[in-house]
Design a protein around this motif. Structure first.
Motif, PDB file in Angstrom:
ATOM      1  N   THR A  25      -5.878  -3.740  -1.165  1.00  0.00           N
ATOM      2  CA  THR A  25      -4.816  -4.514  -1.582  1.00  0.00           C
ATOM      3  C   THR A  25      -3.378  -3.587  -1.360  1.00  0.00           C
ATOM      4  N   ASP A  26      -3.574  -2.166  -1.760  1.00  0.00           N
ATOM      5  CA  ASP A  26      -2.469  -1.328  -1.661  1.00  0.00           C
ATOM      6  C   ASP A  26      -2.038  -0.859  -0.084  1.00  0.00           C
ATOM      7  N   GLU A  27      -0.942  -0.595  -0.043  1.00  0.00           N
ATOM      8  CA  GLU A  27      -0.488  -0.331   1.140  1.00  0.00           C
ATOM      9  C   GLU A  27      -0.988   1.093   1.750  1.00  0.00           C
ATOM     10  N   LEU A  28      -1.192   1.939   0.466  1.00  0.00           N
ATOM     11  CA  LEU A  28      -2.023   3.349   0.831  1.00  0.00           C
ATOM     12  C   LEU A  28      -3.166   3.379   0.305  1.00  0.00           C
ATOM     13  N   ALA A  29      -4.173   3.410   1.023  1.00  0.00           N
ATOM     14  CA  ALA A  29      -5.594   3.396   0.188  1.00  0.00           C
ATOM     15  C   ALA A  29      -6.319   4.579   0.708  1.00  0.00           C
ATOM     16  N   ILE A  30      -6.998   5.362  -0.044  1.00  0.00           N
ATOM     17  CA  ILE A  30      -7.619   6.433   0.112  1.00  0.00           C
ATOM     18  C   ILE A  30      -9.106   5.985  -0.235  1.00  0.00           C
ATOM     19  N   ILE A  31     -10.117   6.236   0.849  1.00  0.00           N
ATOM     20  CA  ILE A  31     -11.579   6.133   0.575  1.00  0.00           C
ATOM     21  C   ILE A  31     -12.272   7.274   0.593  1.00  0.00           C
ATOM     22  N   TYR A  32     -12.835   7.796  -0.704  1.00  0.00           N
ATOM     23  CA  TYR A  32     -13.187   8.965  -0.831  1.00  0.00           C
ATOM     24  C   TYR A  32     -14.578   8.934  -1.069  1.00  0.00           C
ATOM     25  N   GLY A  33     -15.130   9.757  -0.336  1.00  0.00           N
ATOM     26  CA  GLY A  33     -16.849  10.073  -0.286  1.00  0.00           C
ATOM     27  C   GLY A  33     -17.372  11.428   0.081  1.00  0.00           C
ATOM     28  N   GLU A  34     -18.382  11.858  -0.517  1.00  0.00           N
ATOM     29  CA  GLU A  34     -18.891  13.017   0.120  1.00  0.00           C
ATOM     30  C   GLU A  34     -19.263  12.863   1.467  1.00  0.00           C
ATOM     31  N   ASN A  35     -19.607  13.826   2.167  1.00  0.00           N
ATOM     32  CA  ASN A  35     -20.330  13.925   3.415  1.00  0.00           C
ATOM     33  C   ASN A  35     -21.635  12.995   3.464  1.00  0.00           C
ATOM     34  N   GLU A  36     -21.748  12.315   4.611  1.00  0.00           N
ATOM     35  CA  GLU A  36     -23.143  11.579   4.512  1.00  0.00           C
ATOM     36  C   GLU A  36     -22.881  10.076   3.449  1.00  0.00           C
ATOM     37  N   SER A  37     -21.871   9.794   2.907  1.00  0.00           N
ATOM     38  CA  SER A  37     -21.611   8.790   1.930  1.00  0.00           C
ATOM     39  C   SER A  37     -21.450   7.350   2.738  1.00  0.00           C
ATOM     40  N   GLY A  38     -21.316   7.319   3.936  1.00  0.00           N
ATOM     41  CA  GLY A  38     -21.193   6.275   4.731  1.00  0.00           C
ATOM     42  C   GLY A  38     -19.647   5.892   5.005  1.00  0.00           C
ATOM     43  N   SER A 956       5.650   7.021   3.020  1.00  0.00           N
ATOM     44  CA  SER A 956       6.600   6.506   3.509  1.00  0.00           C
ATOM     45  C   SER A 956       6.341   5.738   4.471  1.00  0.00           C
ATOM     46  N   ILE A 957       5.377   6.060   5.382  1.00  0.00           N
ATOM     47  CA  ILE A 957       4.827   5.074   6.377  1.00  0.00           C
ATOM     48  C   ILE A 957       4.351   3.910   5.786  1.00  0.00           C
ATOM     49  N   ALA A 958       3.640   3.934   4.838  1.00  0.00           N
ATOM     50  CA  ALA A 958       2.904   2.854   4.103  1.00  0.00           C
ATOM     51  C   ALA A 958       3.990   1.824   3.693  1.00  0.00           C
ATOM     52  N   THR A 959       5.334   1.978   3.655  1.00  0.00           N
ATOM     53  CA  THR A 959       5.993   1.173   3.117  1.00  0.00           C
ATOM     54  C   THR A 959       6.291  -0.127   4.515  1.00  0.00           C
ATOM     55  N   GLU A 960       6.076   0.350   5.465  1.00  0.00           N
ATOM     56  CA  GLU A 960       6.152  -0.438   6.594  1.00  0.00           C
ATOM     57  C   GLU A 960       4.770  -1.128   7.398  1.00  0.00           C
ATOM     58  N   GLN A 961       3.904   0.147   6.896  1.00  0.00           N
ATOM     59  CA  GLN A 961       2.623  -0.040   7.889  1.00  0.00           C
ATOM     60  C   GLN A 961       1.479   0.399   6.914  1.00  0.00           C
ATOM     61  N   GLN A 962       0.380  -0.372   6.848  1.00  0.00           N
ATOM     62  CA  GLN A 962      -0.538  -0.182   5.931  1.00  0.00           C
ATOM     63  C   GLN A 962      -1.306   1.113   6.562  1.00  0.00           C
ATOM     64  N   VAL A 963      -1.692   2.196   5.499  1.00  0.00           N
ATOM     65  CA  VAL A 963      -2.419   3.302   5.881  1.00  0.00           C
ATOM     66  C   VAL A 963      -3.937   3.341   5.151  1.00  0.00           C
ATOM     67  N   ILE A 964      -4.844   3.724   5.696  1.00  0.00           N
ATOM     68  CA  ILE A 964      -6.323   3.925   5.134  1.00  0.00           C
ATOM     69  C   ILE A 964      -6.675   5.356   5.493  1.00  0.00           C
ATOM     70  N   VAL A 965      -6.937   6.030   4.552  1.00  0.00           N
ATOM     71  CA  VAL A 965      -7.439   7.485   4.769  1.00  0.00           C
ATOM     72  C   VAL A 965      -8.951   7.670   4.347  1.00  0.00           C
ATOM     73  N   PHE A 966      -9.594   8.263   4.902  1.00  0.00           N
ATOM     74  CA  PHE A 966     -10.948   8.418   4.735  1.00  0.00           C
ATOM     75  C   PHE A 966     -11.036   9.932   4.591  1.00  0.00           C
ATOM     76  N   THR A 967     -11.867  10.418   3.540  1.00  0.00           N
ATOM     77  CA  THR A 967     -11.603  11.690   3.260  1.00  0.00           C
ATOM     78  C   THR A 967     -12.835  12.107   2.247  1.00  0.00           C
ATOM     79  N   CYS A 968     -13.482  13.394   2.483  1.00  0.00           N
ATOM     80  CA  CYS A 968     -14.260  13.786   1.225  1.00  0.00           C
ATOM     81  C   CYS A 968     -13.581  15.168   0.440  1.00  0.00           C
ATOM     82  N   LYS A 969     -12.236  15.327   0.435  1.00  0.00           N
ATOM     83  CA  LYS A 969     -11.387  16.366  -0.193  1.00  0.00           C
ATOM     84  C   LYS A 969     -10.995  15.670  -1.468  1.00  0.00           C
ATOM     85  N   THR A 970     -11.009  16.137  -2.362  1.00  0.00           N
ATOM     86  CA  THR A 970     -10.544  15.830  -3.812  1.00  0.00           C
ATOM     87  C   THR A 970      -8.955  15.766  -3.733  1.00  0.00           C
TER      88      THR A 970
END
Length: 987
Positions: A25-38, A956-970
């Motif tokens: 739902t949010d404009e900036l979403a961070i999908i967090y998971g360890e390596n090999e988490s899918g 700032s980009i997410a105010t105009e365009q949705q951004v989804i970040v996949f990361t394994c770093k806290t």
């Protein structure tokens, strides 16, 4: 394309994920998971929802714990609103089905239209990148950057760059100016060989031509003979047809002579026999039906006479008038019983309610009680005021207790904070520690910069010294040459030239020497000495923490002192409220005493129940009123019922009907109803028989009319056939059938003749009376002519074959015609290859022009946007980015104007430059395609500070365009407060 945003995703089964849902739902979403988490599997699932997958790739993502592969992705489109994309491997071969909010269902073509033709490669190149792509920027040149811009902007991949390389490769494969193996080179050599072979056959060209002319003459002669042969065979075929048709012609003559024996005109109705039989079949039932109707008429008249004698019409009318009042009388009877029952019920309720209230009042006393309209409201207000006074009293007691507890708590908290405050000496010590650390850090940076410039100066100094010495040596050498020339030529001019060279060399050497010493002195003067003290970063952080805690304590002390003042004010307000409550309580007691005087029975009831008592007493008064009304109603109903019973008894007496003493009022009414019903039944039967007589008369008239119609039709048939009796009619019918049969046979013979000859031919043969012997003679003569022509054709063909055999020897595998044919084929192939090479050449030139135009249009915008992002990422350390050219890679510029190539930067800074370039490229090229960005662990080499800056840019980009970040770093998750973290649960 309008802006598009992911809302949520539901995975039925995809790789390791089964029955899993994600909220975007949010404009900036961070999908967090360890390596090999899918994470990569979820990213691939999103792309599968938009663009699908081939069957082999779908099989790779088939879940092992479920047989269902696919899912749903809900998105929001700014133009049409929300819609859901669903794909399943087992449904329509993985095709997309889209459901909009209005309930409509759309197919994959509709989805492609909503994406404006966006493909998987385009999306991955513009809106998606990962850590794997970071190393590409080091080797990137100007041409490569142009290729990438063009590829991303037009096709979404490196297809354009590959296409250009493919065009160059294909052109070289087709032709090389100095090569031998390419097809065009080989074809040119083969064409030269064919041309040499053709020249060797031109000597035999004249003999070959004469034989060709002879062949053409013989072929023309054979064609003429063939034409004559076809004409003679046509004549033979015509004679054979005449012989075949001779029996049919004889039959034709026989049928025409028989037809002449019948009258020319025989008039008879069409299908006359069938029509007559049909009319007779229709007339017979009508005659039988008329006889039955006449018998029925006599029976109806006898039955009607009997029913009229049994009827009593006057008594029936009088009984009907009485029964009109039946319902009213029965209603009065029922109402009387109901009224008595209601009176008994009300009386029992009155007694029960009086006993329940237990106020010591009787039924008579209740009749004298009256309630004005305002009593209920007054009692309710007294109850509410009394309850409110009690509630306010409890509330004030509770508030007083809370204020005391709050004051004690604030005093304890204030004392604790005062003890934790830092002294003035401690404050000065901590501030001194922070200032010393900042000063040391600045001096270290300046010292490092000075060392670097000193090293650059040493390299420059060596080059300039070498150049200065070389120039001095050259000038001395030239001066020596001028001197030698002056000695040998005895000319003063060369001595002046010698002096000029010596003077120029000395001056330039001295000036440069002086300049270098000044620069050396400036460099030495620019060195920075280190500060005397040295504070560690841990001490500086500890000092900042202590100061922050101190200032937080001061702010909390000010807040608590404000709360103490508010507490004191609230205690004063509470005292005023308690005094006001006592005054209100005194006024309420006075009003209650006044009500006791008016209604003494209230003293037995608590004030809380007064409103309920009012309703109970009001209910008792209403019951009493209802009882009185029911009593009046019962008296009126009894009078009406007695009057109606007297009318019924009078009717029975008048008609001498037996009245049994046991008959009730209802029994008498039932007897009247039975009498009226019987009379009405008789009247109904009379009307029924009258109707039957009327219908019988109508049917007799209709039957007679129908019979006349049939008789008239039969007379018309006799008139058409010109006969008067039925026997004559049948005789004429037989004669007409025989004549029609002969005419049919004549037509059949004509049809047989028309199958053999044309219309004009068979009429001619019928009139000519051809006989069999004459036809036989003509047939034999034509047969002889055909045999002669066939012989001449055979002779010509033998001569033609001989000449063709002679030419065949010349037209062997090495013959002129074969060589000419192969020469033309080789020439055609060369033209085809040359045309293909020309097309490739034109395509290459068009592609180069397109790349240049596209680069000139978008490259300045991309570099400008890249500079903005890179400046923010590096904390204004670098203010500008320069695009690569043919000789140099990417360069970045400090605020001081010093430039660095990409090779001189750290890995983290290079990664930041690439991320800035990718974001800038995507934003510039996606102004018409606002799809969500997908970034997969592209910040692996970022420190915590630069990660925070990166997340601010993404916010700032997410105010105009949705951004989804996949990361394994806290650190990525913790660096953004405006984003939503979506942790991946383990399966």
């Amino acid at each position: 394309m309008s802006r598009l945003k992911f809302i949520n995703a539901t995975i039925y089964g995809f790789g390791k994920w089964v029955d899993y849902s994600i909220d975007f739902t949010d404009e900036l979403a961070i999908i967090y998971g360890e390596n090999e988490s899918g994470k990569s599997t979820i990213q691939r699932f999103i792309l599968f929802m938009f663009f699908g997958l081939p069957p082999k790739q779908r099989a790779y993502y088939q879940p092992k714990q479920s047989g269902k592969m696919g899912g749903r992705l809900t998105v929001y489109d700014a133009e049409i609103g929300r819609y859901t994309i669903e794909r399943q491997d087992a449904v329509s071969n993985g095709a997309a089905i889209c459901y909009t909010e209005d309930g409509e269902e759309h197919d994959q073509t509709w989805l492609q239209e909503r994406l404006s033709g966006m493909t998987l490669q385009t999306y991955q190149s513009i809106f998606s990148f990962s850590a794997i792509d970071l190393g590409l920027i080091k080797e990137m040149k100007q041409e490569d950057l142009s290729d990438i811009l063009l590829s991303i902007g037009l096709t979404g991949s490196n297809t354009i760059h590959k296409l250009e390389k493919k065009l160059d490769s294909r052109m070289l494969e087709l032709f090389r100016p100095t090569g031998k193996n390419p097809p065009i080179n080989k074809q040119m050599e083969a064409l030269d060989n064919r041309l040499d072979s053709l020249r060797s056959f031109q000597e035999n060209e004249d003999t070959y031509r004469d034989k060709k002319i002879a062949i053409n003459r013989l072929i023309e002669q054979v064609d003429q003979l063939q034409f004559s042969l076809q004409e003679e065979k046509a004549i033979q075929n015509r004679i054979e047809k005449q012989q075949q048709a001779l029996p049919i012609l004889n039959e034709y003559h026989q049928y025409t002579s028989s037809l002449a024996s019948y009258p020319v005109e025989l008039v008879f109705p069409e299908e006359g026999i069938e029509r007559l039989e049909k009319l007779k079949e229709g007339l017979l039932p009508l005659q039988s039906q008329l006889s039955v109707l006449q018998d029925s008429e006599s029976q109806y008249k006898l039955k009607l006479q009997y029913l009229k004698q049994e009827r009593s019409e006057d008594a029936c009318k009088e009984a009907e008038e009485i029964l009109k009042e039946k319902e009213s009388g029965l209603d009065s009877y029922k109402a009387l019983n109901n009224s008595e029952a209601a009176m008994n019920k009300i009386e029992a309720q009155l007694e029960a309610e009086i006993n329940r209230l237990n106020l010591g009042m009787s039924r008579k006393e209740l009749e004298y009680i009256t309630f004005p309209f305002h009593v209920e409201k007054k009692w309710l207000e007294l109850k509410n005021n009394a309850n409110q006074i009690n509630a306010e009293k409890q509330q004030l007691e509770l508030e007083e207790k809370q204020l005391k507890q709050e004051r004690n708590y604030l005093l304890n908290q204030l004392q604790t904070l005062e003890e934790e405050r830092l002294s003035e000496e401690q404050l000065q010590e901590y501030n001194r520690t922070i200032n010393d650390f900042k000063e040391n850090d600045l001096l270290q940076r300046l010292h490092s910069d000075a060392n670097r410039k000193q090293q650059e100066w040493q390299r420059t100094k060596k080059k300039k010294t070498k150049s200065m010495n070389n120039l001095l040596v050259i000038c001395v050498g030239l001066a020596f040459l001028a001197m030698m020339t002056a000695v040998f030529t005895d000319r003063v001019l060369f001595m002046y030239i010698m002096v000029a060279f010596l003077l120029f060399g000395s001056l330039q050497w001295g000036f440069r020497k002086y300049t270098m010493k000044e620069m050396e002195r400036m460099m030495v003067g620019a060195e920075y000495s280190k500060a005397g003290g040295h504070q560690s970063e841990r001490e500086k952080a500890d000092a900042e923490h202590q100061l922050a805690a101190h200032y937080n304590n001061l702010r909390e002390i000010e807040t608590i002192e404000g709360k103490m003042k508010d507490n004191e004010i609230n205690r004063l307000k509470l005292a005023d409220a308690k005094q006001s409550l006592e005054d209100k309580k005194s006024r309420i007691h006075s009003l209650i005493a006044n009500e006791y005087e008016i209604y003494p029975f209230l003293k037995q009831v608590e004030i809380t129940y007064w409103p309920d008592l009012y309703h109970s007493l009001k209910h008792l008064l209403n019951l009493l009123k209802d009882y009185q009304q029911e009593e009046e109603k019962r008296s009126q109903l009894s009078s009406n019922l007695t009057e109606f019973e007297s009318v019924v008894d009078s009717f029975f007496t008048k008609n001498n009907w037996e009245m049994n003493a046991n008959y009730s009022f209802k029994n008498k009414l039932e007897i009247l109803e039975s009498f009226v019903g019987n009379e009405l039944e008789i009247a109904g039967q009379i009307n029924q028989y009258l109707g039957l007589l009327n219908d019988n008369y109508k049917k007799q008239q209709e039957t007679k009319q129908k019979a006349k119609t049939y008789e008239k039709e039969i007379g018309i048939l006799f008139q058409i056939a010109d006969v008067e009796t039925e026997d004559a009619y049948y005789k004429k019918a037989k004669q007409c059938n025989e004549k029609a049969e002969i005419e049919y046979l004549i037509k059949r013979t004509i049809n047989q003749l028309q199958m053999i000859f044309t219309k004009q031919e068979w009429k001619q043969y019928v009139e000519s009376n051809v006989d069999a012997p004459k036809l036989e003679v003509e047939y034999n003569e034509t047969k002889k002519k055909i045999k002669h022509i066939e012989h001449e054709i055979d002779v010509s063909r033998e001569e033609l074959a001989a000449i063709q055999a002679s030419i065949a020897l010349m037209e062997s595998s090495q013959s002129y015609s074969d060589s000419l044919y192969h020469f033309e084929m080789e020439k055609e192939l060369l033209n085809k290859l040359a045309k293909e090479w020309s097309i490739l050449k034109i395509a290459k030139e068009l592609l180069v022009d397109t790349k240049r135009d596209y680069r000139d249009k978008y490259l300045p915008k991309v570099i400008e946007k890249t500079s903005i992002f890179f400046q923010e990422l590096t904390g204004n350390t670098y203010c500008r980015v320069y695009a690569p050219n043919e000789d140099k890679p990417f360069q970045v510029e400090l605020e001081s104007g010093i430039r660095f190539s990409i090779d001189e930067l750290s890995q983290g800074t290079i990664d930041q430059l690439y991320v800035a370039l990718r974001l800038a490229t995507s934003l510039i090229l996606s102004e018409d395609h606002r799809l969500p960005f997908i970034i997969d662990d592209a910040f692996v080499h970022f420190d915590s500070v630069r990660t925070k800056r990166m997340m601010r840019i993404l916010e700032s980009i997410a105010t105009e365009q949705q951004v989804i970040v996949f990361t394994c770093k806290t650190e990525v998750v913790e660096s953004s407060k405006a984003s939503t973290m979506i942790p991946l649960s383990n399966i």
